[in-house]
Design a protein around this motif. Sequence first.
Motif, PDB file in Angstrom:
ATOM      1  N   VAL A 139      -1.347   6.054  12.541  1.00  0.00           N
ATOM      2  CA  VAL A 139      -0.442   6.268  11.640  1.00  0.00           C
ATOM      3  C   VAL A 139       0.775   5.594  11.900  1.00  0.00           C
ATOM      4  O   VAL A 139       1.266   5.257  12.871  1.00  0.00           O
ATOM      5  CB  VAL A 139      -0.036   7.673  11.994  1.00  0.00           C
ATOM      6  N   VAL A 140       1.252   4.997  10.745  1.00  0.00           N
ATOM      7  CA  VAL A 140       2.454   4.199  10.860  1.00  0.00           C
ATOM      8  C   VAL A 140       3.779   4.715  10.092  1.00  0.00           C
ATOM      9  O   VAL A 140       3.327   5.122   9.002  1.00  0.00           O
ATOM     10  CB  VAL A 140       2.253   2.729   9.989  1.00  0.00           C
ATOM     11  N   THR A 141       4.550   4.988  10.957  1.00  0.00           N
ATOM     12  CA  THR A 141       5.901   5.661  10.198  1.00  0.00           C
ATOM     13  C   THR A 141       7.000   4.742  10.650  1.00  0.00           C
ATOM     14  O   THR A 141       6.814   3.858  11.264  1.00  0.00           O
ATOM     15  CB  THR A 141       6.204   6.920  10.928  1.00  0.00           C
ATOM     16  N   GLN A 142       7.988   4.988  10.036  1.00  0.00           N
ATOM     17  CA  GLN A 142       9.312   4.455  10.358  1.00  0.00           C
ATOM     18  C   GLN A 142      10.446   5.275  11.048  1.00  0.00           C
ATOM     19  O   GLN A 142      10.391   6.405  10.953  1.00  0.00           O
ATOM     20  CB  GLN A 142       9.934   3.624   9.191  1.00  0.00           C
ATOM     21  N   THR A 143      11.242   4.680  11.571  1.00  0.00           N
ATOM     22  CA  THR A 143      12.149   5.349  12.338  1.00  0.00           C
ATOM     23  C   THR A 143      13.519   4.735  12.132  1.00  0.00           C
ATOM     24  O   THR A 143      13.745   3.352  11.493  1.00  0.00           O
ATOM     25  CB  THR A 143      12.197   5.584  13.812  1.00  0.00           C
ATOM     26  N   GLY A 144      14.669   5.241  12.475  1.00  0.00           N
ATOM     27  CA  GLY A 144      15.785   4.946  12.394  1.00  0.00           C
ATOM     28  C   GLY A 144      16.081   3.779  13.579  1.00  0.00           C
ATOM     29  O   GLY A 144      15.144   3.399  14.264  1.00  0.00           O
ATOM     30  N   LYS A 162      10.367  -4.675   7.430  1.00  0.00           N
ATOM     31  CA  LYS A 162       9.393  -4.014   6.448  1.00  0.00           C
ATOM     32  C   LYS A 162       8.358  -4.950   6.236  1.00  0.00           C
ATOM     33  O   LYS A 162       7.353  -4.305   6.203  1.00  0.00           O
ATOM     34  CB  LYS A 162      10.467  -4.295   5.063  1.00  0.00           C
ATOM     35  N   VAL A 212       0.285  -1.615   8.432  1.00  0.00           N
ATOM     36  CA  VAL A 212      -0.480  -0.760   7.459  1.00  0.00           C
ATOM     37  C   VAL A 212      -1.770  -1.526   6.746  1.00  0.00           C
ATOM     38  O   VAL A 212      -2.570  -0.956   6.733  1.00  0.00           O
ATOM     39  CB  VAL A 212       0.413  -0.575   6.084  1.00  0.00           C
ATOM     40  N   GLU A 213      -1.621  -2.623   6.609  1.00  0.00           N
ATOM     41  CA  GLU A 213      -2.682  -3.292   5.815  1.00  0.00           C
ATOM     42  C   GLU A 213      -3.806  -3.783   6.908  1.00  0.00           C
ATOM     43  O   GLU A 213      -5.038  -3.705   6.567  1.00  0.00           O
ATOM     44  CB  GLU A 213      -2.216  -4.679   5.365  1.00  0.00           C
ATOM     45  N   LYS A 273      15.863   3.594   4.494  1.00  0.00           N
ATOM     46  CA  LYS A 273      16.398   3.226   5.804  1.00  0.00           C
ATOM     47  C   LYS A 273      15.858   3.889   7.199  1.00  0.00           C
ATOM     48  O   LYS A 273      15.978   3.518   8.266  1.00  0.00           O
ATOM     49  CB  LYS A 273      18.055   3.825   5.839  1.00  0.00           C
ATOM     50  N   GLY A 274      14.706   4.666   6.809  1.00  0.00           N
ATOM     51  CA  GLY A 274      13.822   5.124   8.003  1.00  0.00           C
ATOM     52  C   GLY A 274      14.830   6.286   8.925  1.00  0.00           C
ATOM     53  O   GLY A 274      14.512   6.387  10.019  1.00  0.00           O
ATOM     54  N   ARG A 275      15.799   6.758   8.382  1.00  0.00           N
ATOM     55  CA  ARG A 275      16.429   7.791   8.962  1.00  0.00           C
ATOM     56  C   ARG A 275      16.238   9.053   8.353  1.00  0.00           C
ATOM     57  O   ARG A 275      16.207   9.475   7.122  1.00  0.00           O
ATOM     58  CB  ARG A 275      18.159   7.461   8.872  1.00  0.00           C
ATOM     59  N   ILE A 299      15.713  -3.942   9.180  1.00  0.00           N
ATOM     60  CA  ILE A 299      15.113  -4.392   7.846  1.00  0.00           C
ATOM     61  C   ILE A 299      15.760  -5.744   7.743  1.00  0.00           C
ATOM     62  O   ILE A 299      15.110  -6.705   7.295  1.00  0.00           O
ATOM     63  CB  ILE A 299      15.801  -3.468   6.671  1.00  0.00           C
ATOM     64  N   SER A 343      -5.971  -0.547   7.840  1.00  0.00           N
ATOM     65  CA  SER A 343      -6.942  -0.162   6.659  1.00  0.00           C
ATOM     66  C   SER A 343      -7.898  -1.200   6.544  1.00  0.00           C
ATOM     67  O   SER A 343      -8.957  -0.745   6.471  1.00  0.00           O
ATOM     68  CB  SER A 343      -6.036   0.262   5.372  1.00  0.00           C
ATOM     69  N   ASP A 382      13.838   9.954  18.659  1.00  0.00           N
ATOM     70  CA  ASP A 382      13.323  11.199  18.214  1.00  0.00           C
ATOM     71  C   ASP A 382      12.342  11.618  18.923  1.00  0.00           C
ATOM     72  O   ASP A 382      11.238  11.631  18.741  1.00  0.00           O
ATOM     73  CB  ASP A 382      13.252  11.173  16.580  1.00  0.00           C
ATOM     74  N   LYS A 431       2.413   4.041   1.415  1.00  0.00           N
ATOM     75  CA  LYS A 431       3.003   4.318   2.923  1.00  0.00           C
ATOM     76  C   LYS A 431       3.229   5.758   3.089  1.00  0.00           C
ATOM     77  O   LYS A 431       3.316   6.336   4.125  1.00  0.00           O
ATOM     78  CB  LYS A 431       3.855   3.550   3.583  1.00  0.00           C
ATOM     79  N   TYR A 432       3.751   6.378   2.049  1.00  0.00           N
ATOM     80  CA  TYR A 432       4.331   7.596   2.118  1.00  0.00           C
ATOM     81  C   TYR A 432       3.677   8.680   1.028  1.00  0.00           C
ATOM     82  O   TYR A 432       3.857   8.105   0.085  1.00  0.00           O
ATOM     83  CB  TYR A 432       5.784   7.588   2.003  1.00  0.00           C
ATOM     84  N   GLN A 471       0.898  -1.124  -0.105  1.00  0.00           N
ATOM     85  CA  GLN A 471      -0.053  -0.052  -0.180  1.00  0.00           C
ATOM     86  C   GLN A 471       0.843   1.102   0.137  1.00  0.00           C
ATOM     87  O   GLN A 471       2.007   1.267   0.409  1.00  0.00           O
ATOM     88  CB  GLN A 471      -0.787   0.028   1.249  1.00  0.00           C
ATOM     89  N   MET A 520       6.039  -3.866   9.010  1.00  0.00           N
ATOM     90  CA  MET A 520       5.436  -2.406   8.755  1.00  0.00           C
ATOM     91  C   MET A 520       4.057  -2.905   7.897  1.00  0.00           C
ATOM     92  O   MET A 520       3.112  -2.112   7.894  1.00  0.00           O
ATOM     93  CB  MET A 520       6.287  -1.729   8.089  1.00  0.00           C
ATOM     94  N   GLU A 521       4.304  -3.760   6.922  1.00  0.00           N
ATOM     95  CA  GLU A 521       3.295  -3.830   5.729  1.00  0.00           C
ATOM     96  C   GLU A 521       2.116  -4.459   6.672  1.00  0.00           C
ATOM     97  O   GLU A 521       0.861  -3.955   6.255  1.00  0.00           O
ATOM     98  CB  GLU A 521       3.957  -5.176   4.925  1.00  0.00           C
ATOM     99  N   MET A 574      13.532   0.842  11.295  1.00  0.00           N
ATOM    100  CA  MET A 574      13.721   0.222   9.961  1.00  0.00           C
ATOM    101  C   MET A 574      15.273   0.719   9.641  1.00  0.00           C
ATOM    102  O   MET A 574      15.411   1.338   8.537  1.00  0.00           O
ATOM    103  CB  MET A 574      12.973   0.818   9.025  1.00  0.00           C
TER     104      MET A 574
END
Lengths: 597, 132
Positions: free
Chosen positions: B68-73, B50, B57-58, A85-87, B45, B61, B130, A5-6, A3, B53-54, B40
């Motif tokens: 809200v799904v986000t990724q961070t380092g 990954k 998100v799925e 990489k999510g950074r 990873i 929905s 963060d 995502k961004y 989907q 996360m999928e 991530m």
Amino acid sequence: MAQIKYHILVCGGTGCRASQSEDILKNFQELIIDKGLGTEVQVVKTGCFGFCEKGPIVKMMPDNTFYTKVSPADCEEILNEHIIKGRKVTRLLYTDPETKEQVSDSKHMEFYKKQIRIALRNCGFINPENIEEYIGRDGYQALGKVLTELTPDATIDIIKKSGLRGRGGGGFPTGLKWEITRKVKADQKYVICNADEGDPGAFMDRSVLEGDPHSVLEAMAINGYCTGASKGLVYIRAEYPLAVERLKIAMRQAREFGLLGQNIMGTGFNFDVEIRYGAGAFVCGEETALIHSMEGKRGEPTVKPPFPSESGYLGKPSNVNNVETYANIPVIIIKGAEWFSAIGTEKSKGTKVFALAGKINNVGLIEVPMGITLREVIYEIGGGIKNDKKFKAVQTGGPSGGMLTEKHLDTPIDYDNLIAAGSMMGSGGMIVMDEDDCMVSMAKFYLQFTVEESCGKCSPCRIGNKRLFEILEKVTKGQGTLEDLDKLKNLSNVIKDTSLCGLGQTSPNPVLSSLMNFPDEYNEHVVSKKCRAGSCKSLMQYIIDPDNCIGCTLCARNCPVNAISGERKQPHIIDQEKCIKCGACMEKCKFNAIHIN
Amino acid sequence: MEKIKSLADLKKMQGDLRAKMELREKSNHPDSLIQVKVAMATCGIASGAKEVMEVFVEEFSKRNIEAVVTQTGCMGYCYAEPTVEITKPGCDPVTFGYVDVKKASKLIDKYILNNELVDGIIPVNYASIDKK
Ligand SMILES: Cc1cc2nc3c(=O)[nH]c(=O)nc-3n(C[C@H](O)[C@H](O)[C@H](O)COP(=O)(O)O)c2cc1C
Ligand code: SF4
Ligand code: SF4
């Protein structure tokens, strides 16, 4: 299936486009395909984010990461680091000038914290060239609602109750204007959108049209329903090519979707819009002049009454509103009058868009609730004065407004307070001045603008402003007298009282307000022949210090007008009569012997 | 292009189009929604972040969960990757380690929907990288 995502939002406003945002957009699109991210990432071209100082802006959703000063070469790194990489790409984050800390997302930027976005709700959020994004955000729902559920009177009542006032300068109650236009009987009426925006330095209306053109079209249709008009006209200056382009695209799409044209949403209501181009004369923003210009006549104002609502374009009742005024309408219909009137002050409801400019850190476009103070706007949203200089004044209302000073910093900004302070809301230009700005020169600058833009129809404005300008010029040259200052004041009042249109009636405001707020500066210019800001060239002198001058002759050889004389190895002297104050000598002197007095 | 012939048509169209805007709409008021951050960085990873996360998100929905799904380092818990930080409105963030695809569904069922805790919580003298 993967989907999206961004969403990567790239600013496509005039400012950011000038600094390559088109290329950024293209790069993202190509790289996303190369990297096989097409199913996860969507790139969106939006209108202005308002933070023009640090453009081009790229905003990452859903985490609201706000990248500033992005160049096309940064796209790859943003995709690799942020998406893959999510950074965060820290070097592109915004650094708060106060705390020196990096701010990762827009929700935490001082610039956005105090803003409320109503007129700009879609700017920097949707793709203005895609009607589907507008529809996805409640677009045309307000039109649908009034056409099917509300009578024109009930609709006008909502606008009246909301307390919305005209954003084009005058602040006339919008609902009342609609009612007047509605009541006049005629076989044809017109809905006119004033997108002339002649105030120097202002770009609020341009940004709305570039970032969210459908909101204006929708509001015009709503007005047509209320007043009984089937034709809309947008008067826009030809120097706004991008706004014109986006407006045209919006009109075409709205017609394709059946949201403009015949029998809209099956209700039998017909409405369509045409564009009329202005040549960019300030006076053509005045509504009667605007109408004459659209009729193909000279863009000169005529006496009111009759007001355009009674007799306007081709003698027919015409409702003239400003772009920003219209942009507020659909939200008011959807969210209700109470919601809107809860924002703002007693007599000024809602928000106002301002174009922040001048000696301020965050130059850009902001939308703030009425009643916010200048201090909040300048120091919190605006990030303070550039280069840590001292704040001196802020001009609101463009050439028709006045200068507000330190003592007004805590005055809530609304229509009535600004007038009481000797300025006005105007269309929303806000020019910040610091200690290096000379108030007499600023007044002169605005006067020069009015003198050039006066249509010349009536003599107080045509001749009076010219005389005002000449007196100001005398003062900045150090040739003024105390008597001149009295003359400035008297003449200003005569011009205000006797000019035909709003241009002349307000043009002396910068003079009067600077005289009132900075009397000492005027006095210094005429009595001690000094300009404390050091900006009036005629009042400064380049002087050679005989103690430091060794007589190398370098300055004399570089002076373009041979104003420097002296024997080799003897101290030199500058002939003040001849000197044109170019500064070349001071730059060349290796012995630090030349100073400005 | 089929014309919009009624308000009902418009409303239907808006319903379809709203989904496309949802990702942006949500990030407009992140504090009032469930936020899921998936770490991530390379370590995450490599251990399947990954895919995790999928799943979030799925599932969100599919089940109409506002999140809200986000990724961070890298969150610094490489030993426990993939790690996921979940913030429910009004609650402190909780970080879960060793989240694979199965555990992701479990997190949604238990923690997100029913407020039950799930094993693998990374104890904190907590500092998110963060905070901002
Ligand atoms: C010299 C002069 C210039 C003006 N320029 C503009 C302008 O650029 N845009 C605008 O909307 N209104 C301008 N106005 C105000 C218009 O005459 C008119 O009041 C306004 O468009 C009405 O819309 P509103 O009630 O929505 O503000 C100007 C007025 C004067 C006297
Ligand atoms: S006041 Fe100035 S701009 Fe207005 S009609 Fe008179 S001359 Fe023209
Ligand atoms: S300022 Fe320019 S004109 Fe004046 S003396 Fe120096 S070089 Fe000559």
